[in-house]
Structures are given as structure tokens and as C-alpha cells.
Design an enzyme around this catalytic site. Structure first.
Site, PDB file in Angstrom:
ATOM      1  N   LYS A  87       0.837  -1.202   0.000  1.00 15.10           N
ATOM      2  CA  LYS A  87       0.000   0.000   0.000  1.00 15.10           C
ATOM      3  C   LYS A  87       0.872   1.253   0.000  1.00 15.10           C
ATOM      4  CE  LYS A  87      -3.670   2.108   2.881  1.00 15.10           C
ATOM      5  NZ  LYS A  87      -4.429   1.917   4.141  1.00 15.10           N
ATOM      6  N   SER A 162      -9.231   2.245   3.765  1.00 18.32           N
ATOM      7  CA  SER A 162      -8.335   2.869   2.802  1.00 18.32           C
ATOM      8  C   SER A 162      -7.399   1.901   2.092  1.00 18.32           C
ATOM      9  CB  SER A 162      -7.504   3.946   3.494  1.00 18.32           C
ATOM     10  OG  SER A 162      -6.650   3.386   4.492  1.00 18.32           O
ATOM     11  N   SER A 186      -9.311   0.344   8.069  1.00 20.21           N
ATOM     12  CA  SER A 186      -8.823   0.385   6.687  1.00 20.21           C
ATOM     13  C   SER A 186      -8.365  -0.941   6.127  1.00 20.21           C
ATOM     14  CB  SER A 186      -7.678   1.397   6.578  1.00 20.21           C
ATOM     15  OG  SER A 186      -8.163   2.703   6.766  1.00 20.21           O
TER      16      SER A 186
END
Length: 473
Positions: A87, A162, A186
Site C-alpha cells: 500500500k 483505505s 482500513s
């Protein structure tokens, strides 16, 4: 699972153990796998916008090095040669890190963040970086830099956030592992929306450096298509890091996931003790499916709700606003107009947080943690929802009828960031419209192994969780 022989499908759905068995036997090499998955990204990624930064020459160099180790009978770990996405909130040495924003420059990061370093030391192959909303500050994955990541099960809907890029990449068959992060849900939210496993470790389980000032909320953790793969990744991520003053001295030891749940006391709560302004009966019914699945594995399941001394949304809203304000302050004044409008709006709401209000939020967080500790003196695990609704239409930060800066509509994930406890999302089924739903399992501090065993019991008994999404076909 039989691995198909067609071009980029050959390794798309392979697990960690299937890959490493193939490497050990010489049936195929890490280089072949990396080349196949890079081709898959090139063919399919445009459908969902999950992987946003590639460095094929670096990926292939890592794969060649791993191939030499396997051919020399000297793999570094059980993850040697296994592809993983990262990520775009975690630093990778030599790669720029944009964090989903336009204000960041292209300077390469000088060193790996600890989780990335552990993966590199284990010989994992970095496929590329996945999308995040700027600063990880949304429950969807949309940013000024990358645009929006879509749900592989319905490209008209959000992948969640996220860590939505990570979840969507896994669902699309782009590697078996992904590194994500979780400051308010997230990892768990996009895992629930995309039919994968997302594990928020307990605070301190996975080392971080420099420590996040938003302690103990934000942690880094594994995402995978199976509980076994997530557990194997967590074992690597939790290895010691001397720079983190909060890191635990004992890493996660992968448990026997097939041991069953005999003797475990599990509480089921349909609302996790929270106020629920948004309810979906279909989601509720799917989450409740977990009860007979856990009982079938030997657990004793009772209905019991946590009793919170304060509404968790109150202190969480203070911490979230303060974190957004700090994020905005870190951007040079001349570049702040480039920052995501949501971060700017939330930062503006932080103007009325004085010292007394912030200190009260800290006291409330401690009270929440004490209440959670008391609850887990009676129960080994708590099971309930991740999200009140399945993935909603793309183009929105929140469901219709709620303000963009208001977290009241999804209250089930962020309390466990404030208490610091481990929690995960594991697939439990699909709505009539074909949208995935995950169930959340929460454990006492230090009990990730028990939590993963329960997740495996659900995974083993939920027959549809491996359904391949339409966008990946």
C-alpha cells in the site's frame, strides 16, 4: 486448488503454500510467477485501478534472486519468492511514496518501513504499490493522485478503503498477499467489500518506525485471500524491530489453524455495543451465519454486547480531526490547495479542539480500553459486523444520507483501533446482488492466534468465499 495453465491465469489464484511447493519441486520459479502476474496486472488492472505504481525491473530482479536461492536449496523463509503488493502509505527504499496525494514529490524513500523490511528480508517479491486515499483518510479508495479504486465484484461500486487497492488486487488474482494498514478499519472494511481476509494486529504486534503519533490507532497488517496466507504473513511482519519502542518482544507464531474451537467462549453481538443509524437486514443475516459455523467447530457461542462507558464516536471524532489537521500542517502552505478536500474539511473542524477536549478524549479512550479488557475477561472472542451495508455506489465517500466527515454510520471498526486490540474481517457470504460481506472477529490483546483459528473455522465452512469476481474473468 488446481493451478490453470493459461497465460496469466496460471498463478493467479495460487496460495503461498502452492507457490512454495512449486518452487521447491522445480515445477516453476519465482521469476515465472512474477512475469505472469505482471502480465496479469497489465491486462486487468485498468478495470479496477488497484495497482498504481510498478517497477518491473526491480520486481524481476527480486524474482531472479529468489529463483537462485530456491535452485540452491537456500530459501530465506516460507515467503521467499512469494509476490506481495505494498500500500502506498508504507515506505519502500528507492521508491517514491506519494501517500495518494499530489503535494508529495518524487524523491525516493531512503529506507524501508519495518514491515517492508521484514518482507524484503524474507525474500518476498514486491509486485507494485496499491492505491490509497490520501493519507488513508477515507473508507473508500479515491484520491487526487490515483482516482478511484473500484470493486471487482461490481465495478460500479467502491472497493472500500483505505486499503482498497490492496483488497481489489487480491480479489483480481494479483498475488496472494498484500500489505495494508488500519487506522479506523482500513484493512477490515475493504476486506469485507472485496471478499478477502484483512487482519488488524494488536497495537505493537507489527513494529513501525517512526512511531505514528496517532497511537494506538494506526497499525500495519496483512491482507490475503485465505486465513492461512494472512497468518503466514503476520508471522514475518511481527519479527523484531529494535527502533520501535512499542514493539512486542515476541513475534506472532502461526497457530494450528485446523485445531478447532473446542473450549472457546465466543460472544456474538449484532451491533458490537454501538449505535447503528444504518442497518441492512441482508447484511445482518449473513453476519449471523457465523454463529452456527463457530458452534460447528466446537465453540460455545452466546449473545453478549460490549457496554461502552462513552459513545466511541465521541473520542474517535476528536482524534480523527486532530490527525487530519496534523496531516495538513505537514504540507507546505503553498501546496495545501492540492490536498484532498475531505482532509481539508476535517482539519477545519479541528479548530474547536482545545487541550481540555483532547485530554478528555484521551481519558475516554482509556475508559474504552478498560471496558474492552473487562469484556474479554469473560469471553475469548467477540464476533459481529464489519460494515452495516455492502459496498455502495462508486463516486461517493459515504452512503447517501450521511455527511462526508461523519463516521457515525459505520461504527463497528474504529472502537478497536482505540482499544488497540486485534481484529479481522473474514468472508462469510454474498448478498442476493452478489456483493461480498465479511464478519468481524475481535480478540483480547495478544490473542491473534485464537482469532485466526476462529476465522479459519468460518472460512472452512463458508463454501462461497472463493467465488471469483466478474472483473477478474
Amino acid at each position: 486448488m488446481n493451478i490453470s495453465s493459461s497465460t496469466d491465469e496460471r498463478f493467479a489464484w495460487a496460495s503461498v503454500s502452492e507457490l512454495t511447493r512449486g518452487y521447491a519441486s522445480g515445477a516453476f520459479t519465482p521469476l515465472e510467477v512474477a512475469e505472469s502476474l505482471l502480465a496479469r496486472i497489465a491486462r486487468l488492472n485498468g478495470r479496477v485501478n488497484a495497482v498504481v505504481d510498478l517497477a518491473p525491473e526491480r520486481t524481476l530482479a527480486m524474482a531472479r534472486a529468489s529463483t537462485r536461492r530456491w535452485q540452491g536449496y537456500a530459501p530465506l523463509s516460507a515467503l521467499d519468492g512469494v509476490p506481495v503488493t505494498i500500500k502506498d502509505l508504507s515506505a519502500i527504499a528507492g521508491w517514491p511514496r506519494w501517500r495518494g496525494g499530489l503535494a508529495a514529490d518524487d524523491s525516493p524513500m531512503p529506507e524501508d518501513t519495518p514491515a517492508v523490511a521484514r518482507l524484503r528480508e524474507a525474500g518476498a517479491v514486491f509486485l507494485g504499490r496499491t492505491a490509497t486515499p490520501e493519507g488513508g483518510a477515507k473508507v473508500v479508495t479515491r484520491s487526487p493522485r490515483y482516482g478511484e479504486t473500484l470493486n471487482p465484484y461490481d465495478i460500479g461500486r467502491t472497493a472500500g478503503g483505505s486499503s482498497g487497492g490492496a483488497a481489489a488486487a487480491l480479489a483480481m488474482g494479483v498475488g496472494p498477499l498484500a500489505l495494508g494498514s488500519d487506522g479506523a478499519g482500513s484493512l477490515r472494511i475493504p476486506a469485507s467489500h472485496c471478499n478477502v481476509v484483512g487482519v488488524k494486529p494488536g497495537f505493537g504486534r507489527v513494529p513501525a518506525f517512526p512511531p505514528d503519533t496517532d497511537l494506538p490507532h494506526s497499525v500495519v497488517g496483512p491482507m490475503a485471500r485465505s486465513v492461512a496466507d494472512a497468518s503466514a504473513m503476520l508471522e514475518i511482519l511481527s519479527r523484531p524491530e529494535p527502533r520501535d519502542p512499542f514493539a512486542w518482544p515476541v513475534p506472532h507464531a502461526a497457530p494450528d489453524l485446523e485445531a478447532g474451537l473446542a473450549g472457546l467462549r465466543i460472544a456474538f453481538s449484532a451491533r458490537l455495543g454501538c449505535t447503528a443509524p444504518l442497518v441492512d437486514p441482508e447484511v445482518d443475516a449473513l453476519v449471523a451465519r457465523a454463529v452456527p459455523l463457530l458452534e460447528g467447530a466446537g465453540a460455545e457461542v452466546t449473545q453478549d454486547d460490549p457496554v461502552w462507558p462513552v459513545d466511541p464516536h465521541g473520542p474517535f471524532a476528536v482524534f480523527w480531526r486532530a490527525a487530519c489537521a496534523e496531516s495538513l500542517r505537514a504540507v507546505p502552505e503553498g501546496a495545501r490547495a492540492l490536498v484532498d478536500p475531505l482532509i481539508r474539511a476535517v482539519a477545519a473542524e479541528a479548530g474547536d479542539i482545545d487541550l481540555a477536549r483532547y485530554q478528555q478524549a484521551v481519558a475516554d479512550r482509556l475508559a474504552l480500553a478498560a471496558a474492552a479488557r473487562a469484556f474479554f475477561n469473560r469471553h475469548d472472542l467477540l464476533v459481529g459486523p464489519v460494515m452495516p451495508v455492502p459496498a455502495y455506489p462508486a463516486g461517493r465517500d459515504v452512503p447517501e444520507g450521511f455527511g462526508e466527515t461523519d463516521w457515525r454510520w459505520c461504527p463497528y471498526t474504529y472502537p478497536w483501533n482505540m482499544t488497540g486490540q486485534p481484529a479481522l474481517s473474514v468472508p462469510v457470504g454474498f448478498t442476493a446482488a452478489g456483493l461480498p460481506v465479511g464478519v468481524q472477529i475481535i480478540a483480547a490483546m495478544g490473542q491473534e492466534a485464537v482469532m485466526l483459528r476462529a476465522a479459519r473455522a468460518i472460512e472452512r465452512a463458508a463454501p462461497l468465499y472463493r467465488q471469483i469476481p466478474p472483473a477478474a474473468l
